[in-house]
Design a protein around this motif. Sequence first.
Motif, PDB file in Angstrom:
ATOM      1  N   ARG A  64      50.852 -38.643 -13.341  1.00  0.00           N
ATOM      2  CA  ARG A  64      50.144 -38.539 -14.623  1.00  0.00           C
ATOM      3  C   ARG A  64      50.994 -37.847 -15.695  1.00  0.00           C
ATOM      4  NH1 ARG A  64      44.729 -37.632 -14.288  1.00  0.00           N
ATOM      5  NH2 ARG A  64      44.803 -37.768 -16.569  1.00  0.00           N
ATOM      6  N   VAL A  65      51.681 -36.768 -15.298  1.00  0.00           N
ATOM      7  CA  VAL A  65      52.417 -35.944 -16.263  1.00  0.00           C
ATOM      8  C   VAL A  65      53.826 -35.698 -15.737  1.00  0.00           C
ATOM      9  CG1 VAL A  65      52.540 -33.721 -17.455  1.00  0.00           C
ATOM     10  CG2 VAL A  65      50.313 -34.815 -17.069  1.00  0.00           C
ATOM     11  N   LEU A  66      54.816 -35.910 -16.605  1.00  0.00           N
ATOM     12  CA  LEU A  66      56.208 -35.597 -16.283  1.00  0.00           C
ATOM     13  C   LEU A  66      56.641 -34.373 -17.064  1.00  0.00           C
ATOM     14  CD1 LEU A  66      59.007 -36.272 -15.041  1.00  0.00           C
ATOM     15  CD2 LEU A  66      59.420 -37.708 -17.074  1.00  0.00           C
ATOM     16  N   LEU A  67      57.079 -33.331 -16.346  1.00  0.00           N
ATOM     17  CA  LEU A  67      57.739 -32.191 -16.972  1.00  0.00           C
ATOM     18  C   LEU A  67      59.238 -32.413 -16.830  1.00  0.00           C
ATOM     19  CD1 LEU A  67      55.669 -29.077 -15.795  1.00  0.00           C
ATOM     20  CD2 LEU A  67      55.386 -30.475 -17.830  1.00  0.00           C
ATOM     21  N   LEU A  68      59.958 -32.269 -17.936  1.00  0.00           N
ATOM     22  CA  LEU A  68      61.355 -32.693 -17.970  1.00  0.00           C
ATOM     23  C   LEU A  68      62.243 -31.574 -18.501  1.00  0.00           C
ATOM     24  CD1 LEU A  68      63.322 -35.061 -17.608  1.00  0.00           C
ATOM     25  CD2 LEU A  68      62.671 -35.849 -19.895  1.00  0.00           C
ATOM     26  N   GLY A  69      63.313 -31.282 -17.753  1.00  0.00           N
ATOM     27  CA  GLY A  69      64.268 -30.273 -18.182  1.00  0.00           C
ATOM     28  C   GLY A  69      65.640 -30.539 -17.597  1.00  0.00           C
ATOM     29  N   HIS A  70      66.596 -29.647 -17.902  1.00  0.00           N
ATOM     30  CA  HIS A  70      67.951 -29.772 -17.347  1.00  0.00           C
ATOM     31  C   HIS A  70      68.493 -28.391 -17.034  1.00  0.00           C
ATOM     32  CE1 HIS A  70      70.171 -28.450 -21.024  1.00  0.00           C
ATOM     33  NE2 HIS A  70      69.152 -28.992 -21.673  1.00  0.00           N
ATOM     34  N   HIS A  71      69.416 -28.344 -16.074  1.00  0.00           N
ATOM     35  CA  HIS A  71      69.985 -27.052 -15.694  1.00  0.00           C
ATOM     36  C   HIS A  71      71.466 -26.925 -16.049  1.00  0.00           C
ATOM     37  CE1 HIS A  71      72.131 -28.340 -11.911  1.00  0.00           C
ATOM     38  NE2 HIS A  71      71.258 -29.320 -11.985  1.00  0.00           N
ATOM     39  N   ASP A  72      72.076 -27.969 -16.594  1.00  0.00           N
ATOM     40  CA  ASP A  72      73.467 -27.841 -17.042  1.00  0.00           C
ATOM     41  C   ASP A  72      73.501 -27.213 -18.431  1.00  0.00           C
ATOM     42  OD1 ASP A  72      72.255 -30.330 -17.988  1.00  0.00           O
ATOM     43  OD2 ASP A  72      74.225 -30.849 -18.796  1.00  0.00           O
ATOM     44  N   THR A  73      74.630 -26.605 -18.765  1.00  0.00           N
ATOM     45  CA  THR A  73      74.794 -25.954 -20.067  1.00  0.00           C
ATOM     46  C   THR A  73      76.135 -26.339 -20.682  1.00  0.00           C
ATOM     47  OG1 THR A  73      75.977 -23.937 -19.373  1.00  0.00           O
ATOM     48  CG2 THR A  73      73.575 -23.957 -19.099  1.00  0.00           C
ATOM     49  N   VAL A  74      76.332 -25.933 -21.939  1.00  0.00           N
ATOM     50  CA  VAL A  74      77.589 -26.203 -22.639  1.00  0.00           C
ATOM     51  C   VAL A  74      78.625 -25.113 -22.398  1.00  0.00           C
ATOM     52  CG1 VAL A  74      76.396 -27.468 -24.458  1.00  0.00           C
ATOM     53  CG2 VAL A  74      76.835 -25.023 -24.753  1.00  0.00           C
ATOM     54  N   VAL A 124      64.428 -32.096 -13.045  1.00  0.00           N
ATOM     55  CA  VAL A 124      65.446 -31.208 -13.622  1.00  0.00           C
ATOM     56  C   VAL A 124      66.802 -31.882 -13.440  1.00  0.00           C
ATOM     57  CG1 VAL A 124      66.459 -28.907 -13.630  1.00  0.00           C
ATOM     58  CG2 VAL A 124      64.045 -29.201 -12.999  1.00  0.00           C
ATOM     59  N   THR A 125      67.403 -32.301 -14.536  1.00  0.00           N
ATOM     60  CA  THR A 125      68.651 -33.059 -14.456  1.00  0.00           C
ATOM     61  C   THR A 125      69.868 -32.155 -14.642  1.00  0.00           C
ATOM     62  OG1 THR A 125      68.638 -33.612 -16.817  1.00  0.00           O
ATOM     63  CG2 THR A 125      67.477 -35.107 -15.315  1.00  0.00           C
ATOM     64  N   GLY A 126      71.039 -32.699 -14.324  1.00  0.00           N
ATOM     65  CA  GLY A 126      72.261 -31.906 -14.374  1.00  0.00           C
ATOM     66  C   GLY A 126      73.334 -32.446 -15.297  1.00  0.00           C
ATOM     67  N   ASP A 127      72.969 -33.333 -16.238  1.00  0.00           N
ATOM     68  CA  ASP A 127      73.998 -33.873 -17.136  1.00  0.00           C
ATOM     69  C   ASP A 127      73.485 -34.115 -18.552  1.00  0.00           C
ATOM     70  OD1 ASP A 127      72.355 -36.039 -16.664  1.00  0.00           O
ATOM     71  OD2 ASP A 127      73.962 -37.423 -16.106  1.00  0.00           O
ATOM     72  N   GLU A 128      72.429 -33.429 -18.942  1.00  0.00           N
ATOM     73  CA  GLU A 128      71.822 -33.667 -20.259  1.00  0.00           C
ATOM     74  C   GLU A 128      72.788 -33.368 -21.389  1.00  0.00           C
ATOM     75  OE1 GLU A 128      69.653 -32.899 -23.995  1.00  0.00           O
ATOM     76  OE2 GLU A 128      70.881 -31.488 -22.845  1.00  0.00           O
ATOM     77  N   GLU A 129      73.568 -32.296 -21.259  1.00  0.00           N
ATOM     78  CA  GLU A 129      74.470 -31.909 -22.345  1.00  0.00           C
ATOM     79  C   GLU A 129      75.591 -32.923 -22.556  1.00  0.00           C
ATOM     80  OE1 GLU A 129      73.717 -29.775 -24.381  1.00  0.00           O
ATOM     81  OE2 GLU A 129      72.532 -28.193 -23.447  1.00  0.00           O
ATOM     82  N   LEU A 130      75.795 -33.827 -21.597  1.00  0.00           N
ATOM     83  CA  LEU A 130      76.795 -34.884 -21.734  1.00  0.00           C
ATOM     84  C   LEU A 130      76.201 -36.173 -22.275  1.00  0.00           C
ATOM     85  CD1 LEU A 130      78.676 -34.436 -18.336  1.00  0.00           C
ATOM     86  CD2 LEU A 130      79.358 -33.551 -20.576  1.00  0.00           C
ATOM     87  N   GLY A 131      74.893 -36.190 -22.514  1.00  0.00           N
ATOM     88  CA  GLY A 131      74.226 -37.411 -22.939  1.00  0.00           C
ATOM     89  C   GLY A 131      73.496 -38.120 -21.819  1.00  0.00           C
ATOM     90  N   SER A 132      73.368 -37.446 -20.656  1.00  0.00           N
ATOM     91  CA  SER A 132      72.614 -37.974 -19.498  1.00  0.00           C
ATOM     92  C   SER A 132      73.153 -39.317 -18.995  1.00  0.00           C
ATOM     93  CB  SER A 132      71.123 -38.095 -19.841  1.00  0.00           C
ATOM     94  OG  SER A 132      70.627 -36.895 -20.361  1.00  0.00           O
ATOM     95  N   PRO A 133      74.477 -39.438 -18.807  1.00  0.00           N
ATOM     96  CA  PRO A 133      75.015 -40.734 -18.382  1.00  0.00           C
ATOM     97  C   PRO A 133      74.541 -41.174 -17.008  1.00  0.00           C
ATOM     98  CG  PRO A 133      76.708 -39.026 -18.272  1.00  0.00           C
ATOM     99  CD  PRO A 133      75.549 -38.436 -19.000  1.00  0.00           C
ATOM    100  N   SER A 134      74.331 -40.224 -16.084  1.00  0.00           N
ATOM    101  CA  SER A 134      73.893 -40.630 -14.747  1.00  0.00           C
ATOM    102  C   SER A 134      72.383 -40.563 -14.565  1.00  0.00           C
ATOM    103  CB  SER A 134      74.573 -39.764 -13.674  1.00  0.00           C
ATOM    104  OG  SER A 134      74.049 -38.451 -13.661  1.00  0.00           O
TER     105      SER A 134
END
Length: 395
Positions: A64-74, A124-134
Amino acid sequence: MPALLADIERLVTCESPSSDLAAVARSAEVVAAVGADRLGAAPERIVLDGRTHLRWRLGSGPRRVLLLGHHDTVWPQGTLERLPFGIRDGVLRGPGCFDMKAGLAMAFHVLAALGAPDGVTLLVTGDEELGSPSSRELIESEAAGCAAALVLEASADGGALKTERKGVSRYEVLVRGRAAHAGLEPERGVNAAVESAHQILAVAALGDPATGTTVTPTLLSAGTSTNTVAAQGQFAVDVRVRDAAEQTRVDLALKALVPRIAGAEVEVTGGPNRPPLAAAASAALYGRAVELARRLGIAVPGSAAVGGASDGNFTAGIGIPTLDGLGAVGGGAHADDEHVIVGELPTRTALLASLVDDLLTSAGPPAPEATATGPAVPDPTPHHRQPTEFGGSTR
């Protein structure tokens, strides 16, 4: 609050620069451990192109609900030595605290307080700061069919929720010329540096302030030595747009670039990276958040349109109602003064908890509160999940 702050510290003090696969993997293990401590369940580890993403699917019912975040940083490895984690005078600091590890800790505490509610996915993704290629396909597949995507990115100025984000396109423009001695026979060369200058002016002219479209040449290089006509040049282009039509217009124009100097060649690669998150995608969820804030007796968050993109652009791009900026209140993303306002964490977490709970239990948006002349309406916040445990008040 002590437990929430301790979890933020655990996340921040494990550095996770996007470009360092080993660091991202270590960070994923720390995020997984913190989440397991709070939720009583380990996540699925999804490794794509060497990058570790984490997924908690709570319960067995429909998503029903997606919580979305990332753990990579710049921030590069070793930044903690220069900018250590700390809390002073009500301000929490440390690389990645605002963008967006505090938001991850908030999500864990919210879902724990709600009893790991059925129908919620935390990704929780690990490549958001790169544009989420994977992770793009993973994000879109998890969002498909959900009633809402709630993005735990940090707030806009003053705690505003991010109700509109520009779409992003990225390009590389490669210019080929012909080398020659700059002193003996420059006329025999085809100067890629000069051709690059022509192309940069043409590209910059594609921006349109009236529509909010920015087309910005950025990283630039040309030539091999100071006494040689440049045989090659290249530059990067950053494009930000408010709507899909503008993204298409600029894309077609960039791919139609032609040389201005005889003998030169121009090649354009790249394209749209993230679609726009239009205001219409967030309007209903923002209205719901405003009403719930009023019911909680906390300050009503403002709304903001921002130029930066997030993974919320992807969920909005496939038609899922999306509300962004639900994470920490603070500032300084990607800058040395990155910080979180500690005093805002309780009410911010209470709002997130109430919004998740309301989306799971209510078929439609909350009804307006009773007025002096109107009938009373029931409070949609379930009384067995009082948000006061986060420091919020009810009324």
